[in-house]
Design an enzyme around this catalytic site. Structure first.
Site, PDB file in Angstrom:
ATOM      1  N   TYR A 199       9.080  10.546  35.716  1.00 21.35           N
ATOM      2  CA  TYR A 199       9.517  10.864  37.071  1.00 21.35           C
ATOM      3  C   TYR A 199       8.585  11.926  37.654  1.00 21.35           C
ATOM      4  O   TYR A 199       8.630  13.100  37.260  1.00 21.35           O
ATOM      5  CB  TYR A 199      10.960  11.367  37.065  1.00 21.35           C
ATOM      6  CG  TYR A 199      11.986  10.325  36.673  1.00 21.35           C
ATOM      7  CD1 TYR A 199      12.470   9.404  37.609  1.00 21.35           C
ATOM      8  CD2 TYR A 199      12.491  10.272  35.376  1.00 21.35           C
ATOM      9  CE1 TYR A 199      13.421   8.459  37.255  1.00 21.35           C
ATOM     10  CE2 TYR A 199      13.440   9.327  35.012  1.00 21.35           C
ATOM     11  CZ  TYR A 199      13.900   8.415  35.959  1.00 21.35           C
ATOM     12  OH  TYR A 199      14.843   7.484  35.606  1.00 21.35           O
ATOM     13  N   TYR A 251      -0.479   8.708  39.976  1.00 16.50           N
ATOM     14  CA  TYR A 251       0.140   9.116  41.238  1.00 16.50           C
ATOM     15  C   TYR A 251      -0.714  10.178  41.926  1.00 16.50           C
ATOM     16  O   TYR A 251      -1.343  11.010  41.258  1.00 16.50           O
ATOM     17  CB  TYR A 251       1.529   9.716  40.997  1.00 16.50           C
ATOM     18  CG  TYR A 251       2.532   8.774  40.378  1.00 16.50           C
ATOM     19  CD1 TYR A 251       3.448   8.086  41.160  1.00 16.50           C
ATOM     20  CD2 TYR A 251       2.583   8.610  38.990  1.00 16.50           C
ATOM     21  CE1 TYR A 251       4.387   7.246  40.586  1.00 16.50           C
ATOM     22  CE2 TYR A 251       3.509   7.762  38.404  1.00 16.50           C
ATOM     23  CZ  TYR A 251       4.412   7.082  39.210  1.00 16.50           C
ATOM     24  OH  TYR A 251       5.333   6.252  38.637  1.00 16.50           O
ATOM     25  N   ASP A 260       8.942   4.335  44.718  1.00  9.04           N
ATOM     26  CA  ASP A 260      10.001   4.778  45.623  1.00  9.04           C
ATOM     27  C   ASP A 260       9.788   4.167  47.000  1.00  9.04           C
ATOM     28  O   ASP A 260       8.660   3.857  47.410  1.00  9.04           O
ATOM     29  CB  ASP A 260      10.003   6.304  45.736  1.00  9.04           C
ATOM     30  CG  ASP A 260      10.472   6.980  44.459  1.00  9.04           C
ATOM     31  OD1 ASP A 260      11.143   6.322  43.650  1.00  9.04           O
ATOM     32  OD2 ASP A 260      10.149   8.173  44.272  1.00  9.04           O
TER      33      ASP A 260
END
Length: 446
Positions: A378, A306, A240
Site C-alpha cells: 500500500y 509508483y 486506485d
C-alpha cells in the site's frame, strides 16, 4: 475363442451392421474404421466357411438402430449450425440414447464377451462425425478447449453448439484520474438508476458512480469487432480510482463471449479502441490469447512502480529526504490493513518488500517520490504511515506528516517472469491430433 469365433457369435445375432460388429474389435489392427473391421471379419468368416458373403443392410441393425449410417448427415448438420461462425478448432460429443447403450451391453454379453470390450458407440460416433466436420470446415480437433463444441443429442435429434469465449491480451494506460478499472454500479440505487420511482440523485439516473471505466472504454469495442454477445474485462490487479496508470501499462485480458469472429487484425483493433477512448485510456501490445491467459493475468505475482506527489506537514531538507528514502529501499514493510480498505479487507498484518525508493525535493514542503515495491504494498500508507499502521513509513522516518496528493502507477512487472510468455498466445497454440474427433463423449492491487 478365436477372433473369428467371436465374430461368428456376434454375427449370429443378426441383423448387425458392419460398424457395430467391428466396434467390438476396435483395439485390433489400427488404421481401420470399425465398419472396415466388421466387413473384413464377415468376409474372412465366409472364406473360412466357404460360404457366400452376404452384406447386411446397416439401416436394419438392432444394436445402433441404423445410426451408424448417419455420420455424414450429422456432420452436415453441425456445419450448417455454425455457417456464420469463424472457428479453427472444434470437438464433437454425443449423448447416446439409453436403449442403444443397453443394446451394446446385450450384444456383447450374448456372445459371452465382456460388456466393455472394444469401443463404445458414442466414441465411434464422436470420431466419425468429427472427422467429417474437419474435412468440411478445414478446422482442427482440440481436446482441451476448442473454439466450438458440438453436442449431438441423438434422442432429441438436435445439434447443440457451444461457442467458447475468445481472448485478447494487452496493456492499458489510464491517462486521467477518477476512472475505475471496471464498471462501478451506484450503491444507492443498486445500478438501476432509480430509488423507488424517483431518479437516483447520486448517479443522475445512470446507474453508475463513474460514467467511464477502463472496461467501458475497451471491452465494448472488442465485443463489437468480434461480434460477440458480451465481454468481460480481467486486469492484473487495479490502481486506485484517482490514480493514473502510465509507463508500461497494466496487463489485461478481454474475454468475448460467443464470438462470431476470432481472427481479427489486432493492430486495427488497437486503433479502434484508442479512437473510441478519446485520450482517456489507451491500449497497446494487443494479441490474441488463449483462455489460460486470464488466470495468468489475475494470478501472476507482479511488482509495481509508483510515482507519488507528496506534501509534508513541516519543512524538510533534501538530505533528510534522501536518508529516509535510502532507509526504505530494501526494507520489509509491515502493514496492518489500512483504514481506507478495512471495510473490504481482512484485518491482518501484511509484510511487503520495497525494492527501490528514490525522490526529488521540489521545495521544503513538496517532493516527488518513486517507489518500486512488491505486489500488494500500500503506497499511500507507506508514505503517510496510516496512524502507525505501516512501519516503517516515510512520514515516520522523517518525523513529519506526509500525504500523497497525486499518485501514478508507472510500471507493472511479473516478479519471476514476464506476463507476455509466448505459450499463452493463440498464434502459438500447439496443433492437436484429429485421430479421435470426439474427445470426451458426454461433452456437454492497491
Amino acid at each position: 475363442m478365436s477372433i473369428l469365433a467371436d465374430a461368428r457369435a456376434l454375427d449370429a445375432q443378426e441383423p448387425v451392421c458392419d460398424a457395430c460388429l467391428g466396434r467390438v474389435f476396435a483395439d485390433r489392427s489400427h488404421g481401420l474404421t470399425n465398419d472396415e473391421r466388421g466387413r473384413s471379419l464377415r468376409i474372412a468368416a465366409a472364406l473360412d466357411d466357404d460360404e457366400p458373403h452376404e452384406p447386411i443392410d446397416p439401416e436394419s441393425c438392432w444394436v445402433c438402430e441404423g445410426r451408424c449410417t448417419a455420420f455424414d448427415e450429422w456432420a452436415e448438420r453441425c456445419v450448417a449450425a455454425v455457417e456464420d461462425i469463424e472457428f479453427d478448432t472444434y470437438q464433437v460429443g454425443t449423448r447416446t440414447p439409453a436403449l442403444i447403450e443397453e443394446n451394446e451391453r446385450l450384444f456383447r454379453e450374448s456372445a459371452d464377451l465382456d460388456p466393455e470390450t472394444g469401443e463404445l458407440f458414442k466414441s465411434e460416433f464422436n470420431r466419425e462425425v468429427g472427422k467429417r466436420v474437419g474435412r468440411l470446415t478445414d478446422a482442427t480437433v482440440e481436446f482441451g478447449r476448442p473454439a466450438v463444441q458440438f453436442t449431438l443429442d441423438l434422442e432429441a435429434d438436435r445439434v447443440e453448439v457451444d461457442v467458447h469465449s475468445t481472448f485478447v491480451y494487452g496493456r492499458y494506460r489510464k491517462l486521467e484520474g477518477d476512472i475505475p478499472q471496471t464498471e462501478w454500479p451506484c450503491s444507492d440505487c443498486d445500478g438501476s438508476g432509480y430509488v423507488g420511482k424517483q431518479v437516483c440523485e447520486t448517479c443522475d439516473g445512470t446507474g453508475y458512480l463513474y460514467q467511464d471505466s477502463v472496461e467501458g472504454l475497451t471491452a465494448p469495442v472488442v465485443r463489437d469487432v468480434m461480434d460477440g454477445t458480451d465481454a468481460t474485462f480481467h486486469g492484473a490487479g487495479r490502481e486506485d480510482v484517482d490514480a493514473r496508470m502510465l509507463g508500461t501499462g497494466r496487463p489485461f485480458v478481454i474475454e468475448v463471449m460467443e464470438p462470431r469472429r476470432r481472427n481479427v487484425d489486432v493492430e486495427r483493433l488497437e486503433g479502434d479502441i484508442n479512437a473510441f477512448a478519446e485520450g482517456r485510456v489507451e491500449v497497446e501490445r494487443l494479441r490474441l490469447a488463449t483462455y489460460e491467459m486470464v488466470e495468468r493475468v489475475k494470478g501472476l505475482n507482479a511488482s509495481k512502480r509508483y510515482r507519488a506527489e507528496v506534501e509534508f506537514g513541516d519543512a524538510i531538507d533534501a538530505e533528510t529526504l534522501a536518508d529516509a528514502l535510502a532507509e526504505l529501499e530494501g526494507a520489509t514493510i509491515e502493514q496492518y490493513t489500512p483504514h481506507r480498505v478495512d471495510h473490504r479487507r481482512a484485518n491482518l498484518t501484511r509484510e511487503r518488500a520495497v525494492y527501490e525508493a528514490e525522490g526529488e525535493r521540489a521545495d521544503a514542503y513538496h517532493a516527488t517520490v518513486e517507489i518500486h515495491g512488491e505486489g500488494g504494498l500500500y503506497i499511500k500508507e507507506l508514505i503517510s504511515g496510516d496512524e502507525g499502521r505501516t512501519e516503517p513509513s516515510l512520514a515516520g522516518l522523517l518525523g513529519v506528516d506526509a500525504t500523497v496528493t497525486a499518485l501514478d502507477v508507472v510500471g507493472v512487472y511479473g516478479e519471476a517472469e514476464d506476463f507476455e510468455a509466448e505459450e499463452f498466445f493463440r498464434e502459438d497454440t500447439a496443433a492437436t491430433s484429429d485421430t479421435d474427433a470426439g474427445g470426451p463423449a458426454d461433452a456437454a492491487d492497491e
